[in-house]
Design a protein around this motif. Sequence first.
Motif, PDB file in Angstrom:
ATOM      1  N   UNK A 194       0.877  -1.405   0.070  1.00 27.76           N
ATOM      2  CA  UNK A 194       0.118  -0.014  -0.120  1.00 27.76           C
ATOM      3  C   UNK A 194       0.768   1.211   0.054  1.00 27.76           C
ATOM      4  N   UNK A 195       0.393   2.262  -0.649  1.00 20.74           N
ATOM      5  CA  UNK A 195       1.080   3.536  -0.666  1.00 20.74           C
ATOM      6  C   UNK A 195       1.168   4.134   0.754  1.00 20.74           C
ATOM      7  N   UNK A 196       2.097   4.640   1.220  1.00 20.97           N
ATOM      8  CA  UNK A 196       2.144   5.081   2.741  1.00 20.97           C
ATOM      9  C   UNK A 196       2.824   4.102   3.226  1.00 20.97           C
ATOM     10  N   UNK A 197       3.337   3.024   2.729  1.00 21.93           N
ATOM     11  CA  UNK A 197       4.017   1.792   3.667  1.00 21.93           C
ATOM     12  C   UNK A 197       5.358   2.270   3.713  1.00 21.93           C
ATOM     13  N   UNK A 198       5.868   1.793   5.057  1.00 18.46           N
ATOM     14  CA  UNK A 198       7.360   1.337   4.998  1.00 18.46           C
ATOM     15  C   UNK A 198       7.457  -0.117   5.100  1.00 18.46           C
ATOM     16  N   UNK A 199       8.326  -0.376   4.234  1.00 21.52           N
ATOM     17  CA  UNK A 199       8.733  -1.901   4.310  1.00 21.52           C
ATOM     18  C   UNK A 199      10.030  -2.130   4.464  1.00 21.52           C
ATOM     19  N   UNK A 200      10.527  -3.523   4.857  1.00 23.89           N
ATOM     20  CA  UNK A 200      11.777  -3.880   4.678  1.00 23.89           C
ATOM     21  C   UNK A 200      12.048  -5.091   3.649  1.00 23.89           C
ATOM     22  N   UNK A 201      13.014  -4.916   2.913  1.00 22.20           N
ATOM     23  CA  UNK A 201      13.059  -6.148   2.052  1.00 22.20           C
ATOM     24  C   UNK A 201      14.535  -6.898   2.242  1.00 22.20           C
ATOM     25  N   UNK A 202      14.302  -8.164   2.321  1.00 19.10           N
ATOM     26  CA  UNK A 202      15.626  -8.969   2.186  1.00 19.10           C
ATOM     27  C   UNK A 202      15.897  -9.624   0.813  1.00 19.10           C
ATOM     28  N   UNK A 203      16.747  -9.425   0.147  1.00 26.76           N
ATOM     29  CA  UNK A 203      16.976  -9.694  -1.271  1.00 26.76           C
ATOM     30  C   UNK A 203      18.186 -10.761  -1.253  1.00 26.76           C
ATOM     31  N   UNK A 204      18.047 -11.862  -1.597  1.00 26.03           N
ATOM     32  CA  UNK A 204      19.158 -12.920  -1.964  1.00 26.03           C
ATOM     33  C   UNK A 204      19.961 -12.509  -3.384  1.00 26.03           C
ATOM     34  N   UNK A 205      21.033 -12.851  -3.450  1.00 25.48           N
ATOM     35  CA  UNK A 205      21.868 -12.505  -4.777  1.00 25.48           C
ATOM     36  C   UNK A 205      21.245 -12.847  -6.025  1.00 25.48           C
ATOM     37  N   UNK A 206      20.596 -13.690  -6.168  1.00 24.03           N
ATOM     38  CA  UNK A 206      20.092 -14.035  -7.470  1.00 24.03           C
ATOM     39  C   UNK A 206      18.888 -13.126  -7.809  1.00 24.03           C
ATOM     40  N   UNK A 207      18.287 -12.335  -6.678  1.00 21.19           N
ATOM     41  CA  UNK A 207      17.205 -11.222  -7.174  1.00 21.19           C
ATOM     42  C   UNK A 207      17.991  -9.913  -6.851  1.00 21.19           C
ATOM     43  N   UNK A 208      19.188  -9.752  -6.793  1.00 16.49           N
ATOM     44  CA  UNK A 208      20.047  -8.777  -6.818  1.00 16.49           C
ATOM     45  C   UNK A 208      20.834  -8.484  -7.757  1.00 16.49           C
ATOM     46  N   UNK A 209      22.249  -8.586  -7.375  1.00 15.66           N
ATOM     47  CA  UNK A 209      23.401  -8.277  -8.304  1.00 15.66           C
ATOM     48  C   UNK A 209      24.047  -9.608  -8.736  1.00 15.66           C
ATOM     49  N   UNK A 210      23.576 -10.679  -7.925  1.00 15.49           N
ATOM     50  CA  UNK A 210      24.161 -11.948  -8.164  1.00 15.49           C
ATOM     51  C   UNK A 210      25.736 -12.273  -8.127  1.00 15.49           C
ATOM     52  N   UNK A 211      26.378 -13.075  -9.053  1.00 17.52           N
ATOM     53  CA  UNK A 211      27.496 -13.292  -8.761  1.00 17.52           C
ATOM     54  C   UNK A 211      28.613 -12.319  -9.243  1.00 17.52           C
ATOM     55  N   UNK A 212      28.103 -11.376 -10.119  1.00 15.45           N
ATOM     56  CA  UNK A 212      28.912 -10.183 -10.316  1.00 15.45           C
ATOM     57  C   UNK A 212      28.973  -9.268  -9.392  1.00 15.45           C
ATOM     58  N   UNK A 213      27.842  -8.898  -8.595  1.00 13.24           N
ATOM     59  CA  UNK A 213      27.969  -7.807  -7.619  1.00 13.24           C
ATOM     60  C   UNK A 213      27.655  -6.477  -8.336  1.00 13.24           C
ATOM     61  N   UNK A 214      28.141  -5.633  -7.643  1.00 13.32           N
ATOM     62  CA  UNK A 214      28.146  -4.072  -8.309  1.00 13.32           C
ATOM     63  C   UNK A 214      29.368  -3.422  -7.752  1.00 13.32           C
ATOM     64  N   UNK A 215      30.536  -3.701  -8.054  1.00 10.80           N
ATOM     65  CA  UNK A 215      31.658  -3.039  -7.654  1.00 10.80           C
ATOM     66  C   UNK A 215      31.738  -1.440  -7.689  1.00 10.80           C
ATOM     67  N   UNK A 216      32.086  -0.697  -6.864  1.00 11.76           N
ATOM     68  CA  UNK A 216      32.799  -1.222  -5.539  1.00 11.76           C
ATOM     69  C   UNK A 216      32.042  -1.498  -4.284  1.00 11.76           C
ATOM     70  N   UNK A 217      30.816  -1.122  -4.521  1.00  9.97           N
ATOM     71  CA  UNK A 217      29.909  -0.804  -3.164  1.00  9.97           C
ATOM     72  C   UNK A 217      29.181  -2.266  -2.890  1.00  9.97           C
ATOM     73  N   UNK A 218      28.770  -2.964  -3.906  1.00  9.38           N
ATOM     74  CA  UNK A 218      28.274  -4.334  -3.611  1.00  9.38           C
ATOM     75  C   UNK A 218      29.096  -5.566  -4.106  1.00  9.38           C
TER      76      UNK A 218
END
Length: 327
Positions: free
Chosen positions: A141-165
């Motif tokens: 819902x709009x107006x919500x604050x949520x916290x999301x935990x994202x495993x690598x395969x749904x994020x940046x995977x094996x490559x990451x996003x150097x230098x920060x991730x």
Amino acid sequence: MSAQLLCRLRSEEHVRRLAGLLVVPLLLLSTAACGSDDKGSDSASMKNGLPAITAGAKFGEKPTLSKGVGDPPKELKVNVISEGDGPVTKKGDALQVNYLGQAWDSTTPFDNSFDRGQPFDLTLGAGGVIKGWDQGLEGQKVGSRIEIGIPPELGYGEAGSPPSIKPNATLVFVVDILKSVTIPKSATGTVVPQEDEKLPKVGTNTDGKAPTLTVPKVAAPTKLVSNYVLESKGEVVKETDTVVVNYVAALWKDGKVFDSTYTTGKPANFPLAQLTLEGLKKGLVGKKVGSRVLIVAPPSEAFGDQEKQGIPKNSTLVFAVDILTKM
């Protein structure tokens, strides 16, 4: 926006499109832009398997997060920290959010929009952000604050996003959903006669398919052109707005289409304050949301004497733009 760049949430496909030419490149990372001295305690208790918010817990406040304890979740996990009372988000909606992102094994955020004072805009389910965002934000819902935990395969995977991730990083985001707007399939409105034979002709279809764009074999105009093709009764676009658009872009020289959102079926989000192509910005400001506009940008209002990703230097550019909505 300064030379410090927004951090990497958007996909490479998105930046290869014209949006990457017109806007400060959103994929490029700057360590200075992304680093932060804000550190959450690594001893705070976990909340439903995700790191606890240790300060700034309320919607609209910049949060701090504790470090993840134990093994990170292997699947996407979403906690509703506080539920809003706005509409439920769905695929295809244009969203505006604030966020803070942190790696599971860190106490230092790699990016946040709160410090920039500029919310982040996306089209939900369009593949313009990492998969964990598209999936985690849907149905909230709009107006919500949520916290999301994202495993690598749904994020940046094996490559990451150097230098920060780092490679194979599990990510944690706190996201405030500020706004959600349903995106129409097409511009609508009154058909405006296109009587100048020295200007391109744009189709007036409203079925969501790409309009035709025919460039005449005459000399290009030397001044900016911005004309209605379909004029709606929507709000006027301001320079501070973020607009969601579909467009066809062609070279005046040969009429060749060099980019189109219709090819991918994904509208583009343009924060006008960040547009570096002045002709497109000027051509959209002052026009009404819901309209279709013909914009002709001479070299002085486009990329000038610079070649850009195959667009020859000193090119006059032609755009047929549907201003679908604004944020």
